[in-house]
Design a protein around this motif. Structure first.
Motif, PDB file in Angstrom:
ATOM      1  N   UNK A 242       9.890  15.773  38.351  1.00 47.62           N
ATOM      2  CA  UNK A 242       8.488  16.049  38.022  1.00 47.62           C
ATOM      3  C   UNK A 242       8.366  17.072  36.903  1.00 47.62           C
ATOM      4  N   UNK A 243       8.997  18.239  37.107  1.00 46.68           N
ATOM      5  CA  UNK A 243       8.815  19.331  36.151  1.00 46.68           C
ATOM      6  C   UNK A 243       9.217  18.980  34.734  1.00 46.68           C
ATOM      7  N   UNK A 244      10.470  18.559  34.552  1.00 49.32           N
ATOM      8  CA  UNK A 244      10.961  18.273  33.203  1.00 49.32           C
ATOM      9  C   UNK A 244      10.388  16.980  32.620  1.00 49.32           C
ATOM     10  N   UNK A 245      10.467  15.838  33.323  1.00 48.26           N
ATOM     11  CA  UNK A 245      10.013  14.588  32.690  1.00 48.26           C
ATOM     12  C   UNK A 245       8.504  14.462  32.588  1.00 48.26           C
ATOM     13  N   UNK A 246       7.732  14.975  33.564  1.00 53.45           N
ATOM     14  CA  UNK A 246       6.286  14.743  33.563  1.00 53.45           C
ATOM     15  C   UNK A 246       5.512  15.927  32.995  1.00 53.45           C
ATOM     16  N   UNK A 247       5.683  17.106  33.608  1.00 51.52           N
ATOM     17  CA  UNK A 247       4.924  18.267  33.130  1.00 51.52           C
ATOM     18  C   UNK A 247       5.353  18.676  31.724  1.00 51.52           C
ATOM     19  N   UNK A 248       6.652  18.545  31.438  1.00 49.00           N
ATOM     20  CA  UNK A 248       7.145  18.969  30.135  1.00 49.00           C
ATOM     21  C   UNK A 248       7.002  17.915  29.058  1.00 49.00           C
ATOM     22  N   UNK A 249       7.507  16.688  29.316  1.00 44.88           N
ATOM     23  CA  UNK A 249       7.564  15.681  28.263  1.00 44.88           C
ATOM     24  C   UNK A 249       6.289  14.859  28.154  1.00 44.88           C
ATOM     25  N   UNK A 250       5.588  14.635  29.252  1.00 40.84           N
ATOM     26  CA  UNK A 250       4.363  13.823  29.220  1.00 40.84           C
ATOM     27  C   UNK A 250       3.140  14.694  28.966  1.00 40.84           C
ATOM     28  N   UNK A 251       2.958  15.740  29.784  1.00 41.88           N
ATOM     29  CA  UNK A 251       1.777  16.603  29.637  1.00 41.88           C
ATOM     30  C   UNK A 251       1.981  17.705  28.610  1.00 41.88           C
ATOM     31  N   UNK A 252       3.219  17.934  28.210  1.00 43.39           N
ATOM     32  CA  UNK A 252       3.550  18.959  27.205  1.00 43.39           C
ATOM     33  C   UNK A 252       3.023  20.343  27.597  1.00 43.39           C
ATOM     34  N   UNK A 253       3.156  20.672  28.882  1.00 35.71           N
ATOM     35  CA  UNK A 253       2.731  21.992  29.330  1.00 35.71           C
ATOM     36  C   UNK A 253       3.760  23.036  28.913  1.00 35.71           C
ATOM     37  N   UNK A 255       6.218  26.188  29.270  1.00 29.50           N
ATOM     38  CA  UNK A 255       7.132  26.457  30.379  1.00 29.50           C
ATOM     39  C   UNK A 255       6.534  27.398  31.434  1.00 29.50           C
ATOM     40  N   UNK A 256       5.877  28.511  31.062  1.00 36.58           N
ATOM     41  CA  UNK A 256       5.310  29.384  32.106  1.00 36.58           C
ATOM     42  C   UNK A 256       4.309  28.659  33.004  1.00 36.58           C
ATOM     43  N   UNK A 257       3.501  27.763  32.420  1.00 38.29           N
ATOM     44  CA  UNK A 257       2.507  27.032  33.211  1.00 38.29           C
ATOM     45  C   UNK A 257       3.210  26.030  34.133  1.00 38.29           C
ATOM     46  N   UNK A 258       4.166  25.286  33.573  1.00 43.68           N
ATOM     47  CA  UNK A 258       4.900  24.317  34.383  1.00 43.68           C
ATOM     48  C   UNK A 258       5.671  24.997  35.505  1.00 43.68           C
TER      49      UNK A 258
END
Length: 318
Positions: A242-253, A255-258
């Motif tokens: 979830x964290x790396x593939x979705x929050x990071x790569x899809x939503x581009x959040x 790092x502190x928010x993710x």
């Protein structure tokens, strides 16, 4: 030999004025003579300071039972000795009651922090009252130790007392007892403010259902291992799927928010997983006293094996 199996020790840490070190050692010699004739007394050890690792004097007094140890703490003989030592001390009084068996490693699960603002000019009278309270609470069931910190003008304006009990029930019983209420009333003319705050160990609320009624909470190291057992896979799997593939790569959040979102999820899920896991490991958390050592080793080995398996599986997932 059976008496020594259930023996307990009173461990006292106290800070002595440098110029009074020799006088304090002589005073302690007099205390040794007094305590040697006290019922249930086994031995006493005196450990002078060894800066920088040990800055306090440490006195260890062993008794054949908890009842005998509490009898000494509440005795008029001990109170008289304390009065004689007062001019030599900086002010801290840190007293621990520990069993000499394996259960001595347990931490006190319930504590109360009591802060009191004393009226100007009433400090000496309050200290005398404080000794009276110490003697009374030494008889309270479940007491594991107490500590008094005096006020320091310009730094800490309140006198602080920290009480440690083996559980909420015994702590609350003492706080609500008629004897303590009477003592508080006696101190009313001496005090301007009075506050009591109860404190528990961090994870205890997750283990209540897994602890037999009336039994003390599990040892802190066991609770920590179970929390790690549930938290490690939760954090890893969340980050991987979830964290790396979705929050990071899809939503581009950022790092502190993710990371914050991941922590919220981990805490919520861990709060459910820990009680579930604890219930299934109840045999290890609260074993019978006669089998505690062997059960402790078996449970620890099981969890260590589980950690090793998870690390291997997660390594291959990467």
């Amino acid at each position: 030999m059976s008496g020594e199996t259930n023996s307990v020790s009173i461990v006292t840490q106290t800070s002595v004025r440098p110029e009074s070190a020799e006088a304090f050692a002589q005073w302690q010699g007099g205390t040794s003579a007094v305590i040697s004739g006290f019922p249930g007394f086994i031995e006493q050890r005196l450990m002078p300071p060894h800066p920088p690792l040990q800055v306090d004097w440490v006195i260890l007094q062993r008794f054949v039972s908890l009842a005998h140890a509490k009898g000494w703490l509440a005795s008029s003989e001990r109170q008289a000795r304390i009065v004689g030592a007062a001019p030599m001390l900086v002010g801290r009084d840190d007293v621990h009651i520990v069993t000499d068996a394996a259960s001595a490693a347990r931490t006190a699960p319930a504590s109360a922090v009591i802060s009191t603002r004393v009226k100007p000019g009433m400090e000496d009278a309050y200290r005398k009252w404080e000794q009276k309270v110490a003697a009374a609470q030494s008889k309270a069931p479940g007491l594991q130790g107490y500590r008094f910190e005096p006020a320091v003008p310009g730094v800490q304006e309140d006198f602080v007392a920290i009480l440690r009990f083996d559980g909420d029930a015994n702590l609350q019983a003492w706080l609500d007892s008629p004897q303590r209420r009477q003592l508080i009333e006696e101190a009313a003319p001496l005090t301007a403010e009075f506050h009591t705050r109860t404190v528990q160990s961090g994870f205890e609320q997750w283990f209540r259902d897994a602890t037999p009624e009336g039994a003390p909470p599990p040892a802190a190291w066991k609770m920590n291992m179970i929390v790690l057992l549930t938290l490690y896979p939760t954090v890893f799997l969340w980050g991987l799927f979830v964290g790396t593939p979705f929050l990071g790569r899809v939503l581009h959040l950022d790092f502190p928010v993710a990371l914050f979102i991941g922590n919220v999820f981990s805490v919520l899920l861990t709060a459910r997983l820990v009680p579930w896991t604890a219930n299934r490991l109840g045999w290890w958390l609260s074993p019978p006293p006669e089998r505690r050592a062997s059960v402790d080793r078996q449970g620890a080995a099981l969890l260590i094996a589980a950690f090793a398996v998870m690390i291997l599986v997660f390594w291959k997932l990467l």
